[in-house]
Design a protein around this motif. Structure first.
Motif, PDB file in Angstrom:
ATOM      1  N   ARG A  12      -2.107   6.077   7.806  1.00 20.38           N
ATOM      2  CA  ARG A  12      -2.291   4.762   7.165  1.00 20.38           C
ATOM      3  C   ARG A  12      -1.714   3.647   8.029  1.00 20.38           C
ATOM      4  O   ARG A  12      -2.302   2.566   8.122  1.00 20.38           O
ATOM      5  N   PHE A  62       2.771  -4.000   3.377  1.00 19.83           N
ATOM      6  CA  PHE A  62       2.370  -2.623   3.118  1.00 19.83           C
ATOM      7  C   PHE A  62       3.605  -1.750   3.297  1.00 19.83           C
ATOM      8  O   PHE A  62       4.264  -1.810   4.349  1.00 19.83           O
ATOM      9  N   MET A  72       1.776   2.563   0.037  1.00 19.09           N
ATOM     10  CA  MET A  72       1.059   3.679   0.654  1.00 19.09           C
ATOM     11  C   MET A  72       1.764   4.967   0.235  1.00 19.09           C
ATOM     12  O   MET A  72       2.929   5.173   0.584  1.00 19.09           O
ATOM     13  N   TYR A 126      -2.644   1.384  -2.102  1.00 19.31           N
ATOM     14  CA  TYR A 126      -3.432   1.386  -0.871  1.00 19.31           C
ATOM     15  C   TYR A 126      -4.748   2.122  -1.075  1.00 19.31           C
ATOM     16  O   TYR A 126      -5.829   1.597  -0.754  1.00 19.31           O
TER      17      TYR A 126
END
Length: 513
Positions: free
Chosen positions: A71, A111, A136, A151
């Motif tokens: 990711r 993130f 994530m 995510y």
């Protein structure tokens, strides 16, 4: 010639168009997952669509708190190629430093890996500029706070974004220095500098990364783009192994052996951690093991050589993308522990205290200065870079260069010990102390001295189960360094404080004395 931009999107097109079948393997908190470069690029294009849907403006900073993972790799590709700026944040920094960095960068979206939520949540949620936090799920069991976005849910509802129009000189990524001499400073990498640096890592006399390789960046993706290794793997079509949160010596050893890794890079502290495991490991596939971030002790390189692993040194900075010089694994050991020669497109010179260029005689020291298209010409915001009058980056390192072009870092300008009007290299002294078989780590700092102005003081970590005295260390140093270099005082400590990037934190060490 066609006027085509050197941009991150070109790396994506190559990875998916030529090497779509090659693998990207990620270790999560609970298992291991595999994807192909084709799948990674497809997801990155949908992630660009997510940024559009969230209303992230062009040029905005997109922050990440993430381990080395698929990711995070998708963010490496999606954010710059969509016209935004990837800002990788170091979760190991103190909260006040992270708060300052987030305010300075004015990140629009963050993130965050789920396993890092307890570490960074208070900082992330309190950042005034951040409109969204996206989690994530890396297999951790940490509670997910209300109000954050998922995510995978965002990706599942998004379609691929069309290609953004970017200029190769546009900012693509942002990384902050470790702040050892004041507030951290942001370094902006352009699309052009990233592509050029990627090409440098594929060069035969650099890391020589090719499609045949399995590349495993142990150096974290939050620090200087993991030394550029993820981008280099994309361009070369190499398999990529990402260790995720599983960073114990045992976990790393397992990944290196199971996946037959050919190229990897880490700081000396990581190589020290793996050292006791070497006798039981099959690392015959490992052709390029790079050490950087601080000096490579000869004793450590010798241990790895005895195990058949050609551990070699490199040198660079956040401001230099980072690679400037590297040694080759087929160099003799006494050469391999040096930072090596400049890679193509970079130039290195030495400037003496009188302001003149120092001869490359391997003896005369000077401040190391660097220039080239992968070297920063300034910092993010209004902070001026430390540049010479003719535009070379002043690194703050002191070194020598021999007639063959090999650089040797003698010290940081602020870490040199000036005793009786003569300079003592703390780096050289540390390496000679660490050559003792019972020493794990050693850090040398200057302390005031009424007679000599300054004298070196050595802080030493002794191997578990061993005993060592100051007199034994003095005897060990006899004949290795000048007699007047030998510290009058040795302090035996449980550990030496380190910065968030694994370097000796000498500012903190001096405060503790």
């Amino acid at each position: 010639m066609q006027d085509r931009p050197l941009d991150v999107a070109s790396l994506m097109r190559r990875a998916s168009g030529v090497f779509a079948h090659k693998r990207v393997i990620t270790n999560t908190a609970v298992d291991e997952v595999a994807a192909t470069w084709g799948e990674v690029v497809s997801r990155a294009r949908r992630l660009a669509g997510v940024l559009d849907a969230l209303g992230v403006p062009p040029g905005a900073r997109v922050g990440t708190f993430g381990w080395n993972s698929q990711r995070h790799l998708e963010l490496y590709l999606a954010v710059p190629s969509s016209g935004r700026v990837l800002h990788t944040l170091n979760h190991r920094l103190f909260a006040d430093e992270l708060t300052w960095i987030l305010a300075d960068a004015a990140d629009d979206v963050l993130f965050v890996d789920r396993s890092l939520l307890p570490t960074v949540w208070s900082v992330a949620w309190g950042a005034a500029s951040v409109r969204h936090v996206v989690v994530m799920d890396d297999g951790g069991d940490e509670p997910i706070p209300a109000g954050v976005l998922s995510y995978e849910e965002l990706l599942g509802s998004s379609s691929a974004a069309g290609p953004a129009v970017v200029d190769e000189t546009d900012a693509a990524a942002l990384c902050y220095t470790s702040g050892t001499t004041g507030r951290p400073k942001g370094v902006l990498y352009s699309h052009r500098s990233i592509v050029l640096h990627t090409l440098l890592l594929l060069a035969a006399d650099s890391f020589a990364i090719s499609e045949r390789d399995v590349v495993m960046p142990i150096v974290p993706m939050f620090h200087v783009n993991a030394w550029g290794l993820p981008y280099a793997a994309a361009m070369a079509g190499a398999d990529l192994v990402l260790p995720g949160p599983r960073m114990t010596p045992g976990d790393l050893a397992s990944q290196l052996t199971r996946h037959h890794v050919a190229v990897t890079a880490a700081v000396p502290a990581i190589w020290r951690g793996l050292e006791p495991l070497l006798p039981g490991l099959d690392l015959s596939s490992l052709r390029m093991a790079v050490s950087g971030g601080s000096a490579l002790p000869e004793s450590l390189a010798r241990t790895y050589a005895g195990a058949g692993v050609p551990l070699s040194s490199s040198w660079g900075m956040t401001e230099t993308s980072p690679l400037v010089t590297c040694a080759r694994p087929d160099d003799p050991l006494d050469v391999r522990i040096l930072p090596g020669r400049p890679v193509p497109l970079t130039e290195v010179r030495l400037i003496g205290e009188d302001g003149d260029v120092v001869a490359h005689d391997g003896v005369t020291p000077g401040e190391v200065q660097v220039s080239g298209p992968t070297v920063a010409g300034g910092y993010f915001g209004d902070t001026a870079a430390s540049l010479s009058e003719d535009g070379w980056l002043r690194t703050g390192d002191v070194g020598t260069i021999d007639p063959g072009g090999y650089l040797r870092i003698v010290d940081r300008t602020k870490d040199l010990v000036k005793s009786g009007g003569e300079w003592i290299s703390s780096v050289t002294l540390e390496n000679e102390i660490m050559a003792h078989p019972d020493v794990v780590e050693a850090a040398v700092v200057a302390v005031p001295d009424h007679r000599w102005g300054e004298r070196p003081l050595a802080c030493v970590v002794v191997a578990s189960g061993r005993t060592l005295t100051a007199d034994e260390l003095r005897e060990h140093l006899t004949g290795r360094v000048a007699s007047w270099w030998v510290p009058a005082e040795f302090r035996f400590v449980a550990e030496i404080p380190k910065t968030a990037t694994g370097k000796f934190a000498k500012v903190a060490l001096r405060r503790s004395l």
